[in-house]
Design a protein around this motif. Structure first.
Motif, PDB file in Angstrom:
ATOM      1  N   ALA A 108       0.787  -1.150   0.032  1.00  0.00           N
ATOM      2  CA  ALA A 108       0.062  -0.052   0.098  1.00  0.00           C
ATOM      3  C   ALA A 108       0.800   1.221  -0.152  1.00  0.00           C
ATOM      4  CB  ALA A 108      -0.979   0.124   1.203  1.00  0.00           C
ATOM      5  N   GLU A 109       2.197   1.329   0.856  1.00  0.00           N
ATOM      6  CA  GLU A 109       2.902   2.403   0.930  1.00  0.00           C
ATOM      7  C   GLU A 109       3.690   2.635  -0.403  1.00  0.00           C
ATOM      8  OE1 GLU A 109       4.214   1.983   5.428  1.00  0.00           O
ATOM      9  OE2 GLU A 109       5.371   1.259   4.022  1.00  0.00           O
ATOM     10  N   TYR A 110       3.861   1.466  -1.084  1.00  0.00           N
ATOM     11  CA  TYR A 110       4.505   1.679  -2.356  1.00  0.00           C
ATOM     12  C   TYR A 110       3.549   2.307  -3.361  1.00  0.00           C
ATOM     13  CZ  TYR A 110       6.819   0.457  -7.096  1.00  0.00           C
ATOM     14  OH  TYR A 110       7.349   0.523  -8.151  1.00  0.00           O
ATOM     15  N   LEU A 111       2.340   1.745  -3.456  1.00  0.00           N
ATOM     16  CA  LEU A 111       1.566   2.339  -4.654  1.00  0.00           C
ATOM     17  C   LEU A 111       1.038   3.572  -4.253  1.00  0.00           C
ATOM     18  CD1 LEU A 111      -0.146   1.669  -7.339  1.00  0.00           C
ATOM     19  CD2 LEU A 111      -2.069   0.886  -5.582  1.00  0.00           C
ATOM     20  N   ALA A 112       0.684   4.080  -3.101  1.00  0.00           N
ATOM     21  CA  ALA A 112       0.311   5.419  -2.844  1.00  0.00           C
ATOM     22  C   ALA A 112       1.414   6.304  -3.082  1.00  0.00           C
ATOM     23  CB  ALA A 112       0.000   5.312  -1.268  1.00  0.00           C
ATOM     24  N   SER A 113       2.678   6.109  -2.554  1.00  0.00           N
ATOM     25  CA  SER A 113       3.899   6.804  -2.858  1.00  0.00           C
ATOM     26  C   SER A 113       4.141   7.102  -4.409  1.00  0.00           C
ATOM     27  CB  SER A 113       4.950   6.326  -2.206  1.00  0.00           C
ATOM     28  OG  SER A 113       5.518   5.270  -2.569  1.00  0.00           O
ATOM     29  N   ARG A 114       4.106   6.173  -5.217  1.00  0.00           N
ATOM     30  CA  ARG A 114       4.380   6.194  -6.690  1.00  0.00           C
ATOM     31  C   ARG A 114       3.174   6.944  -7.244  1.00  0.00           C
ATOM     32  NH1 ARG A 114       8.204   4.059  -3.831  1.00  0.00           N
ATOM     33  NH2 ARG A 114      10.140   3.382  -5.229  1.00  0.00           N
ATOM     34  N   PHE A 115       2.059   6.603  -6.824  1.00  0.00           N
ATOM     35  CA  PHE A 115       0.627   7.525  -7.344  1.00  0.00           C
ATOM     36  C   PHE A 115       0.939   9.138  -7.248  1.00  0.00           C
ATOM     37  CE2 PHE A 115      -3.815   8.704  -7.701  1.00  0.00           C
ATOM     38  CZ  PHE A 115      -4.193   8.125  -8.876  1.00  0.00           C
ATOM     39  N   LEU A 116       1.454   9.442  -5.967  1.00  0.00           N
ATOM     40  CA  LEU A 116       1.558  10.805  -5.742  1.00  0.00           C
ATOM     41  C   LEU A 116       2.950  11.502  -6.564  1.00  0.00           C
ATOM     42  CD1 LEU A 116       0.601  13.048  -4.167  1.00  0.00           C
ATOM     43  CD2 LEU A 116       2.306  12.635  -2.397  1.00  0.00           C
ATOM     44  N   VAL A 117       3.838  10.672  -6.354  1.00  0.00           N
ATOM     45  CA  VAL A 117       4.962  11.000  -7.426  1.00  0.00           C
ATOM     46  C   VAL A 117       4.638  11.293  -8.760  1.00  0.00           C
ATOM     47  CG1 VAL A 117       7.347  10.284  -8.239  1.00  0.00           C
ATOM     48  CG2 VAL A 117       6.816  10.142  -5.987  1.00  0.00           C
ATOM     49  N   ARG A 118       3.622  10.631  -9.128  1.00  0.00           N
ATOM     50  CA  ARG A 118       3.394  10.548 -10.747  1.00  0.00           C
ATOM     51  C   ARG A 118       2.601  11.702 -11.011  1.00  0.00           C
ATOM     52  NH1 ARG A 118       0.460   5.750 -13.822  1.00  0.00           N
ATOM     53  NH2 ARG A 118      -1.293   6.362 -12.312  1.00  0.00           N
ATOM     54  N   SER A 119       1.825  12.260  -9.859  1.00  0.00           N
ATOM     55  CA  SER A 119       1.201  13.537 -10.049  1.00  0.00           C
ATOM     56  C   SER A 119       1.842  14.797  -9.943  1.00  0.00           C
ATOM     57  CB  SER A 119       0.066  13.646  -8.994  1.00  0.00           C
ATOM     58  OG  SER A 119      -0.764  12.395  -9.028  1.00  0.00           O
ATOM     59  N   VAL A 120       2.875  14.526  -9.052  1.00  0.00           N
ATOM     60  CA  VAL A 120       3.851  15.722  -8.810  1.00  0.00           C
ATOM     61  C   VAL A 120       4.977  16.021 -10.137  1.00  0.00           C
ATOM     62  CG1 VAL A 120       6.057  16.325  -7.572  1.00  0.00           C
ATOM     63  CG2 VAL A 120       3.939  15.339  -6.491  1.00  0.00           C
ATOM     64  N   MET A 121       5.386  14.830 -10.604  1.00  0.00           N
ATOM     65  CA  MET A 121       6.235  14.700 -11.885  1.00  0.00           C
ATOM     66  C   MET A 121       5.260  15.410 -13.004  1.00  0.00           C
ATOM     67  SD  MET A 121       9.142  14.082 -11.115  1.00  0.00           S
ATOM     68  CE  MET A 121       8.874  14.608  -9.334  1.00  0.00           C
ATOM     69  N   ALA A 122       4.099  15.156 -13.198  1.00  0.00           N
ATOM     70  CA  ALA A 122       3.092  15.836 -14.298  1.00  0.00           C
ATOM     71  C   ALA A 122       3.031  17.218 -13.709  1.00  0.00           C
ATOM     72  CB  ALA A 122       1.775  15.195 -13.986  1.00  0.00           C
ATOM     73  N   GLU A 123       2.966  17.807 -12.828  1.00  0.00           N
ATOM     74  CA  GLU A 123       3.038  18.940 -12.484  1.00  0.00           C
ATOM     75  C   GLU A 123       4.190  19.685 -12.640  1.00  0.00           C
ATOM     76  OE1 GLU A 123       0.636  21.128 -11.034  1.00  0.00           O
ATOM     77  OE2 GLU A 123      -0.716  19.554 -11.317  1.00  0.00           O
ATOM     78  N   LEU A 124       5.462  19.130 -12.992  1.00  0.00           N
ATOM     79  CA  LEU A 124       6.584  19.652 -13.291  1.00  0.00           C
ATOM     80  C   LEU A 124       6.632  19.170 -14.886  1.00  0.00           C
ATOM     81  CD1 LEU A 124       8.953  18.570 -10.433  1.00  0.00           C
ATOM     82  CD2 LEU A 124       8.135  20.899 -10.852  1.00  0.00           C
ATOM     83  N   GLY A 125       5.804  18.870 -15.755  1.00  0.00           N
ATOM     84  CA  GLY A 125       5.769  18.563 -16.923  1.00  0.00           C
ATOM     85  C   GLY A 125       6.248  17.171 -17.478  1.00  0.00           C
TER      86      GLY A 125
END
Length: 238
Positions: free
Chosen positions: A63-80
């Protein structure tokens, strides 16, 4: 540092409870998730496959792995950077996109991510408050005598102060590791000052790590309290 308050789109299913970010620099994002709502089909649905080392891990770890990767993907999208999936190097450190300095932490249903394009070392950490007994039992491992005296002068409980110090040193370790690739002991950095009103702290390295991180180097940190947690962030211009 301000607690993220700009909501990202909600996620159906009940696993991801909330996602918020700040358009600051470093960009800061936080997500709350419900580990008990995790199931492996989510990883397939979201296109974030579990690595082999986690296939047999306990639910909490997956659960920690998936939640963290899901948020990271959103953050990287914000950075293009679209559709980014965070992987790990053989030493387990995260492999960020070229040109991005970032850091990730999770604890008890919370994920935090900080990211920037600026040339700096960055580390972030989130911790649940220690129990008072834990703070007392681990004090000698975590802090020197001067640090302990400083923490006891703060107008907060010793357990809260010890949690803050622990988190600050975790953030330093995360900031330094990608720059020096050397292990770090809790006593390799010492707390110099804490400003609870401004939510800032200064720490000094007590060991030599590299030409950029010599003994005596001062590191600036920010922090914030949220419910029963503390989030700390260390940034150091390279």
């Amino acid at each position: 540092m301000r607690y993220p308050d700009l909501p990202l789109p909600p996620v159906a299913g009940g696993f991801i409870l909330s996602r918020h970010l700040n358009h600051s620099d470093p960009l800061l994002a936080v997500s709350h998730f419900a580990p008990q709502k995790y199931h492996d089909a989510l990883a397939v649905e979201w296109g974030i496959p579990l690595p082999a080392r986690l296939q047999q891990a306990v639910i909490k770890r997956r659960a920690e792995y998936l939640a963290s990767r899901f948020l990271v993907r959103s953050v990287m999208a914000e950075l293009g950077i679209a559709d980014f999936i965070l992987s790990n190097a053989p030493d387990r450190s995260p492999c960020w996109p070229a040109g991005i300095q970032a850091s990730l932490s999770h604890s008890a249903g919370v994920v935090v991510v900080a990211a920037t394009r600026q040339p700096c070392a960055i580390g972030i950490d989130v911790e649940q408050f220690m129990l008072e007994k834990t703070a007392q039992d681990t004090a000698e491992l975590l802090m020197n005598e001067q640090e302990q005296q400083l923490l006891r002068t703060l107008p907060i409980s010793f357990s809260a102060a010890a949690t803050l110090l622990f988190s600050l040193k975790e953030s330093i370790y995360k900031a330094l590791w990608p720059q020096v690739y050397q292990p770090m002991d809790f006593l390799d950095a010492a707390l110099v000052s804490v400003d609870l009103t401004q939510q800032r702290a200064t720490l000094r390295l007590t060991q030599h790590f590299s030409g950029c991180f010599t003994a005596g180097t001062l590191l600036q940190a920010t922090f914030l309290w949220h419910e029963n947690q503390v989030i700390t962030q260390v940034t150091h211009r390279l």
